[in-house]
Scaffold this motif. Structure first.
Motif, PDB file in Angstrom:
ATOM      1  N   MET A  36       0.848  -1.192   0.000  1.00  0.00           N
ATOM      2  CA  MET A  36       0.000   0.000   0.000  1.00  0.00           C
ATOM      3  C   MET A  36       0.885   1.245   0.000  1.00  0.00           C
ATOM      4  O   MET A  36       1.996   1.203   0.495  1.00  0.00           O
ATOM      5  CB  MET A  36      -0.952   0.013   1.196  1.00  0.00           C
ATOM      6  CG  MET A  36      -0.295   0.173   2.540  1.00  0.00           C
ATOM      7  SD  MET A  36      -1.440   0.322   3.924  1.00  0.00           S
ATOM      8  CE  MET A  36      -2.449  -1.102   3.764  1.00  0.00           C
ATOM      9  N   PRO A  37       0.370   2.333  -0.576  1.00  0.00           N
ATOM     10  CA  PRO A  37       1.162   3.561  -0.620  1.00  0.00           C
ATOM     11  C   PRO A  37       1.411   4.131   0.778  1.00  0.00           C
ATOM     12  O   PRO A  37       0.633   3.918   1.707  1.00  0.00           O
ATOM     13  CB  PRO A  37       0.302   4.526  -1.435  1.00  0.00           C
ATOM     14  CG  PRO A  37      -0.824   3.751  -1.978  1.00  0.00           C
ATOM     15  CD  PRO A  37      -0.887   2.453  -1.265  1.00  0.00           C
ATOM     16  N   MET A  38       2.499   4.855   0.921  1.00  0.00           N
ATOM     17  CA  MET A  38       2.886   5.447   2.207  1.00  0.00           C
ATOM     18  C   MET A  38       1.800   6.381   2.736  1.00  0.00           C
ATOM     19  O   MET A  38       1.506   6.396   3.919  1.00  0.00           O
ATOM     20  CB  MET A  38       4.204   6.211   2.048  1.00  0.00           C
ATOM     21  CG  MET A  38       4.628   6.946   3.287  1.00  0.00           C
ATOM     22  SD  MET A  38       5.273   5.852   4.515  1.00  0.00           S
ATOM     23  CE  MET A  38       6.989   5.970   4.130  1.00  0.00           C
ATOM     24  N   GLU A  39       1.158   7.154   1.835  1.00  0.00           N
ATOM     25  CA  GLU A  39       0.115   8.092   2.235  1.00  0.00           C
ATOM     26  C   GLU A  39      -1.049   7.368   2.916  1.00  0.00           C
ATOM     27  O   GLU A  39      -1.516   7.765   3.987  1.00  0.00           O
ATOM     28  CB  GLU A  39      -0.403   8.832   0.994  1.00  0.00           C
ATOM     29  CG  GLU A  39      -0.509  10.319   1.155  1.00  0.00           C
ATOM     30  CD  GLU A  39      -0.959  10.933  -0.153  1.00  0.00           C
ATOM     31  OE1 GLU A  39      -2.174  10.997  -0.375  1.00  0.00           O
ATOM     32  OE2 GLU A  39      -0.082  11.324  -0.936  1.00  0.00           O
ATOM     33  N   GLU A  40      -1.503   6.295   2.300  1.00  0.00           N
ATOM     34  CA  GLU A  40      -2.616   5.525   2.849  1.00  0.00           C
ATOM     35  C   GLU A  40      -2.231   4.881   4.191  1.00  0.00           C
ATOM     36  O   GLU A  40      -3.016   4.862   5.131  1.00  0.00           O
ATOM     37  CB  GLU A  40      -3.039   4.448   1.855  1.00  0.00           C
ATOM     38  CG  GLU A  40      -4.259   3.670   2.271  1.00  0.00           C
ATOM     39  CD  GLU A  40      -4.631   2.614   1.234  1.00  0.00           C
ATOM     40  OE1 GLU A  40      -5.285   1.644   1.634  1.00  0.00           O
ATOM     41  OE2 GLU A  40      -4.257   2.759   0.055  1.00  0.00           O
ATOM     42  N   LEU A  41      -1.009   4.376   4.276  1.00  0.00           N
ATOM     43  CA  LEU A  41      -0.534   3.761   5.508  1.00  0.00           C
ATOM     44  C   LEU A  41      -0.481   4.782   6.652  1.00  0.00           C
ATOM     45  O   LEU A  41      -0.922   4.503   7.766  1.00  0.00           O
ATOM     46  CB  LEU A  41       0.850   3.147   5.287  1.00  0.00           C
ATOM     47  CG  LEU A  41       1.480   2.436   6.468  1.00  0.00           C
ATOM     48  CD1 LEU A  41       0.645   1.234   6.877  1.00  0.00           C
ATOM     49  CD2 LEU A  41       2.888   2.000   6.139  1.00  0.00           C
ATOM     50  N   LEU A  42       0.013   5.987   6.362  1.00  0.00           N
ATOM     51  CA  LEU A  42       0.076   7.029   7.391  1.00  0.00           C
ATOM     52  C   LEU A  42      -1.320   7.466   7.835  1.00  0.00           C
ATOM     53  O   LEU A  42      -1.545   7.693   9.023  1.00  0.00           O
ATOM     54  CB  LEU A  42       0.870   8.228   6.882  1.00  0.00           C
ATOM     55  CG  LEU A  42       2.379   8.007   6.741  1.00  0.00           C
ATOM     56  CD1 LEU A  42       3.033   9.231   6.110  1.00  0.00           C
ATOM     57  CD2 LEU A  42       2.998   7.701   8.084  1.00  0.00           C
ATOM     58  N   LYS A  43      -2.259   7.560   6.901  1.00  0.00           N
ATOM     59  CA  LYS A  43      -3.627   7.915   7.262  1.00  0.00           C
ATOM     60  C   LYS A  43      -4.214   6.878   8.218  1.00  0.00           C
ATOM     61  O   LYS A  43      -4.866   7.213   9.205  1.00  0.00           O
ATOM     62  CB  LYS A  43      -4.505   8.031   6.017  1.00  0.00           C
ATOM     63  CG  LYS A  43      -4.298   9.296   5.235  1.00  0.00           C
ATOM     64  CD  LYS A  43      -5.207   9.325   4.027  1.00  0.00           C
ATOM     65  CE  LYS A  43      -4.916  10.523   3.157  1.00  0.00           C
ATOM     66  NZ  LYS A  43      -5.746  10.539   1.940  1.00  0.00           N
ATOM     67  N   LYS A  44      -3.988   5.597   7.931  1.00  0.00           N
ATOM     68  CA  LYS A  44      -4.512   4.540   8.799  1.00  0.00           C
ATOM     69  C   LYS A  44      -3.842   4.572  10.171  1.00  0.00           C
ATOM     70  O   LYS A  44      -4.499   4.408  11.200  1.00  0.00           O
ATOM     71  CB  LYS A  44      -4.321   3.176   8.151  1.00  0.00           C
ATOM     72  CG  LYS A  44      -5.271   2.921   7.013  1.00  0.00           C
ATOM     73  CD  LYS A  44      -5.169   1.508   6.495  1.00  0.00           C
ATOM     74  CE  LYS A  44      -6.163   1.305   5.373  1.00  0.00           C
ATOM     75  NZ  LYS A  44      -6.332  -0.086   5.033  1.00  0.00           N
ATOM     76  N   LEU A  45      -2.526   4.795  10.192  1.00  0.00           N
ATOM     77  CA  LEU A  45      -1.820   4.850  11.468  1.00  0.00           C
ATOM     78  C   LEU A  45      -2.295   6.027  12.317  1.00  0.00           C
ATOM     79  O   LEU A  45      -2.517   5.882  13.518  1.00  0.00           O
ATOM     80  CB  LEU A  45      -0.315   4.938  11.242  1.00  0.00           C
ATOM     81  CG  LEU A  45       0.376   3.651  10.798  1.00  0.00           C
ATOM     82  CD1 LEU A  45       1.841   3.920  10.481  1.00  0.00           C
ATOM     83  CD2 LEU A  45       0.262   2.587  11.865  1.00  0.00           C
ATOM     84  N   PHE A  46      -2.459   7.204  11.700  1.00  0.00           N
ATOM     85  CA  PHE A  46      -2.960   8.356  12.443  1.00  0.00           C
ATOM     86  C   PHE A  46      -4.386   8.114  12.915  1.00  0.00           C
ATOM     87  O   PHE A  46      -4.777   8.538  14.003  1.00  0.00           O
ATOM     88  CB  PHE A  46      -2.877   9.633  11.607  1.00  0.00           C
ATOM     89  CG  PHE A  46      -1.502  10.217  11.549  1.00  0.00           C
ATOM     90  CD1 PHE A  46      -0.795  10.489  12.704  1.00  0.00           C
ATOM     91  CD2 PHE A  46      -0.913  10.498  10.338  1.00  0.00           C
ATOM     92  CE1 PHE A  46       0.472  11.025  12.664  1.00  0.00           C
ATOM     93  CE2 PHE A  46       0.360  11.043  10.274  1.00  0.00           C
ATOM     94  CZ  PHE A  46       1.056  11.294  11.442  1.00  0.00           C
TER      95      PHE A  46
END
Length: 69
Positions: free
Chosen positions: A51-61
């Motif tokens: 998965m893209p880094m952007e999507e991963l960061l959104k889920k983590l936040f």
């Protein structure tokens, strides 16, 4: 002659100090953190290929900062 008794008391005091500073379990927060980091280190590059880094960061936040209620 009396120095042996003083040394024995010092050794006994050191033994009590060691027992007093011992924890209930041999596992510390630092050991758990190191274990988690070591376990997640190989997973991070694999996750970034899926998965893209952007999507991963959104889920983590979203997980870290969601409202507990």
């Amino acid at each position: 002659m009396g120095s042996g008794d003083i040394q024995s008391l010092a050794d006994l005091s050191n033994s009590f100090e060691v027992v007093r500073t011992m924890g209930i379990t041999p596992v510390t927060k630092d050991a758990i953190l190191r274990l988690v980091v070591a376990a997640l280190a190989p997973v991070v590059p694999l996750t970034l290929t899926m998965m893209p880094m952007e999507e991963l960061l959104k889920k983590l936040f979203g997980i870290c900062f969601r409202d507990p209620s």
